[in-house]
Design an enzyme around this catalytic site. Structure first.
Site, short mmCIF file in Angstrom:
data_model
loop_
_atom_site.label_atom_id
_atom_site.label_comp_id
_atom_site.label_asym_id
_atom_site.label_seq_id
_atom_site.Cartn_x
_atom_site.Cartn_y
_atom_site.Cartn_z
N GLU A 15 0.87 -1.18 0.00
CA GLU A 15 0.00 0.00 0.00
C GLU A 15 0.91 1.23 0.00
O GLU A 15 1.67 1.44 0.94
CB GLU A 15 -0.89 0.00 1.25
CG GLU A 15 -1.71 1.27 1.42
CD GLU A 15 -2.36 1.37 2.80
OE1 GLU A 15 -2.71 0.33 3.40
OE2 GLU A 15 -2.49 2.52 3.29
N ARG A 57 1.03 10.30 0.58
CA ARG A 57 1.55 11.30 1.53
C ARG A 57 2.84 11.91 1.03
O ARG A 57 3.54 12.57 1.79
CB ARG A 57 1.82 10.65 2.89
CG ARG A 57 0.57 10.15 3.56
CD ARG A 57 0.89 9.61 4.93
NE ARG A 57 -0.07 8.59 5.26
CZ ARG A 57 0.03 7.78 6.30
NH1 ARG A 57 1.06 7.87 7.12
NH2 ARG A 57 -0.89 6.88 6.53
N LYS A 87 -10.73 -1.63 6.84
CA LYS A 87 -9.48 -1.43 7.58
C LYS A 87 -9.85 -0.89 8.96
O LYS A 87 -10.68 0.02 9.07
CB LYS A 87 -8.63 -0.42 6.80
CG LYS A 87 -7.60 0.36 7.62
CD LYS A 87 -6.65 1.09 6.69
CE LYS A 87 -6.05 2.33 7.36
NZ LYS A 87 -4.77 2.71 6.78
C1 3PG Z 1 -1.00 4.36 8.33
O1 3PG Z 1 -1.88 4.50 7.51
O2 3PG Z 1 -0.36 5.28 8.84
C2 3PG Z 1 -0.72 2.98 8.69
O3 3PG Z 1 -1.75 2.47 9.41
C3 3PG Z 1 0.59 2.71 9.30
O4 3PG Z 1 0.63 2.91 10.65
P1 3PG Z 1 1.99 2.58 11.41
O5 3PG Z 1 3.01 3.59 10.98
O6 3PG Z 1 1.68 2.70 12.87
O7 3PG Z 1 2.40 1.20 11.02
#
Ligand code: 3PG
Length: 207
Positions: free
Chosen positions: A43, A47, A131
């Site tokens: 994924e 960002r 999710k």
């Molecule tokens: C996100 O979308 O930021 C993910 O869920 C990842 O989260 P994490 O950095 O805590 O693994």
């Protein structure tokens, strides 16, 4: 173009790496390192400026990798991901207008929820693969276990705060076939181009 269903996405790998790709030149070595570690689904979060270009590049060069997009917030994001060749979409939350737009989306969609009511809203709109985010901050595996009672026909991918130390708590739940997270791709390892470390983290994650 072959299409993937949410079921296929959830059964591809028990762990879905969540990537923040800051430099386009890291995209292929990063994805290749994950493939070498045994993970063929990612994924890529929207960002960073090069996120969409990274999706297109990996789709083009590494066809064995299943490439989704995360941090999809708007209908413009949905269109951009589809145009970039993304194979699935993950959202952090599920507003009603966004869910309505996601229903029109030609690729698989995994809406994000963090409450029972949000999950019910998503379910009412036809989404049965969700999710759970941010998982640890929202009570973790015990919250997810409680959701299985009233929402027994929904499957979840948990993300947010998941690490090697707690991942098994989630994967032990029958309605949680997969989890996601950024721990497999530490920014320091990417900056150092330590692709071997990332392959090792991937291999360890799916052991
Ligand atoms: C996100 O979308 O930021 C993910 O869920 C990842 O989260 P994490 O950095 O805590 O693994």
């Amino acid at each position: 173009m072959s299409q993937f269903t949410p079921e296929q996405i959830f059964s591809r790998s028990p762990v879905i790496p969540v990537l923040i790709i800051k430099r386009l030149e890291d995209a292929l070595p990063l994805a290749s390192a994950l493939l070498r570690g045994g993970i063929d689904i990612i994924e890529i979060t929207l960002r960073s400026e090069c996120a969409l270009a990274a999706i297109s590049l990996i789709r083009e060069q590494l066809p064995q990798m299943l490439v989704g997009a995360g941090t999809v917030l708007t209908s413009a994001d949905i269109d951009a991901v589809v145009n970039a060749g993304g194979q699935f979409i993950v959202t952090p939350g599920a507003t009603e207008p966004l869910l309505d737009q996601l229903r029109q989306c030609p690729i698989a969609v995994i809406p994000g929820i963090s409450t029972v009511s949000e999950a019910m809203t998503a379910r009412a709109k036809g989404f049965y693969h969700l999710k759970f985010f941010p998982a640890e901050a929202c009570g973790g595996a015990s919250t997810l276990a409680a959701l299985a009672g009233p929402l027994s026909d929904i499957q979840f991918c948990a993300t947010g705060g998941i690490r090697p130390s707690n991942k098994q708590d989630y994967l032990a739940l029958a309605h949680v076939p997969c989890i996601g997270g950024t721990w497999l791709t530490p920014q320091a390892a990417i900056d150092a181009q330590d692709w071997q470390q990332i392959s090792q983290l991937a291999a360890a994650a799916i052991q």
